[in-house]
Design a protein around this motif. Structure first.
Motif, PDB file in Angstrom:
ATOM      1  N   ASP A  65       0.854  -1.182   0.000  1.00 55.50           N
ATOM      2  CA  ASP A  65       0.000   0.000   0.000  1.00 55.50           C
ATOM      3  C   ASP A  65       0.892   1.235   0.000  1.00 55.50           C
ATOM      4  N   TRP A 117       0.928   3.984   1.740  1.00 49.59           N
ATOM      5  CA  TRP A 117       1.421   4.538   3.010  1.00 49.59           C
ATOM      6  C   TRP A 117       2.681   3.822   3.464  1.00 49.59           C
ATOM      7  N   SER A 118       2.723   2.503   3.309  1.00 47.14           N
ATOM      8  CA  SER A 118       3.889   1.753   3.774  1.00 47.14           C
ATOM      9  C   SER A 118       5.147   2.146   3.011  1.00 47.14           C
ATOM     10  N   ILE A 148       6.253   5.522   4.232  1.00 48.28           N
ATOM     11  CA  ILE A 148       6.904   5.422   5.545  1.00 48.28           C
ATOM     12  C   ILE A 148       8.348   4.967   5.358  1.00 48.28           C
ATOM     13  N   GLN A 182       3.918  11.205  10.950  1.00 52.78           N
ATOM     14  CA  GLN A 182       2.580  11.748  10.788  1.00 52.78           C
ATOM     15  C   GLN A 182       2.614  13.150  10.180  1.00 52.78           C
ATOM     16  N   LEU A 208       3.535  12.803   6.402  1.00 52.20           N
ATOM     17  CA  LEU A 208       2.547  12.142   5.549  1.00 52.20           C
ATOM     18  C   LEU A 208       1.153  12.732   5.647  1.00 52.20           C
ATOM     19  N   VAL A 257      -1.163  11.586   7.454  1.00 50.98           N
ATOM     20  CA  VAL A 257      -2.057  10.434   7.523  1.00 50.98           C
ATOM     21  C   VAL A 257      -2.688  10.351   8.917  1.00 50.98           C
ATOM     22  N   ILE A 314      -4.283   4.905  10.925  1.00 51.10           N
ATOM     23  CA  ILE A 314      -3.709   4.299   9.720  1.00 51.10           C
ATOM     24  C   ILE A 314      -2.195   4.195   9.867  1.00 51.10           C
ATOM     25  N   LEU A 315      -1.572   5.254  10.356  1.00 50.75           N
ATOM     26  CA  LEU A 315      -0.121   5.235  10.552  1.00 50.75           C
ATOM     27  C   LEU A 315       0.266   4.151  11.549  1.00 50.75           C
ATOM     28  N   ARG A 331       0.072   0.763   9.835  1.00 52.73           N
ATOM     29  CA  ARG A 331       1.145   0.553   8.859  1.00 52.73           C
ATOM     30  C   ARG A 331       2.494   0.354   9.558  1.00 52.73           C
TER      31      ARG A 331
END
Length: 149
Positions: A23, A25-26, A29, A44, A47, A49, A53-54, A57
């Motif tokens: 995904d 986000w990963s 990160i 955070q 991103l 996000v 969710i953070l 992930r």
């Protein structure tokens, strides 16, 4: 909401890592970890996000062995996230994605970030796929084969 399908038992080496980094986000990160971010709040802020969710992930990346938590460098009670050897192994993947993006996701006059050699400040050479004897290979020069167990 559609439940994600696990690929952990897939024979395909493209499908299997998707559980760890499949995904956006990963991967972002991991990108930020390569850029030196270590704390939850830093990720955070970078991103934007949602915290839940953070958290999910980061927990997945730790569970997959891509990141590990370590005591904070400043001696505080905080824990920080750092790349493991497995996580650092994603460096060529991110370079390839950046180079693909440079070619296909941005217009020629559109500003964007580029990766450069820290010492010379020159852009990195294009990644190339090479055979064991050093020949440059294209997709037409390759075939996928099942390996023996």
């Amino acid at each position: 909401m559609v439940k994600r399908v696990s690929h952990e038992n897939a024979c395909c080496p493209v499908a299997r890592p998707l559980d760890a980094i499949g995904d956006g986000w990963s991967l972002l990160i991991v990108r930020d970890a390569f850029d030196g971010l270590r704390r939850f709040g830093q990720f955070q802020k970078s991103l934007g996000v949602a915290k839940n969710i953070l958290t999910a992930r980061l927990n997945n990346l730790v569970g997959q062995g891509i990141l590990e938590t370590v005591p904070a460098e400043d001696g505080s009670a905080y824990r920080e996230y750092v790349l493991t050897a497995k996580g650092r192994g994603l460096f060529p993947v991110l370079v390839a994605l950046r180079q693909w993006s440079d070619e296909f996701a941005f217009g020629p006059d559109e500003p964007h970030y580029r990766m450069v050699d820290r010492e010379t400040r020159q852009p990195l050479a294009r990644l190339e796929i090479r055979s064991a004897d050093g020949r440059t290979l294209t997709p037409e020069d390759t075939v996928v084969e099942m390996t023996a167990i």
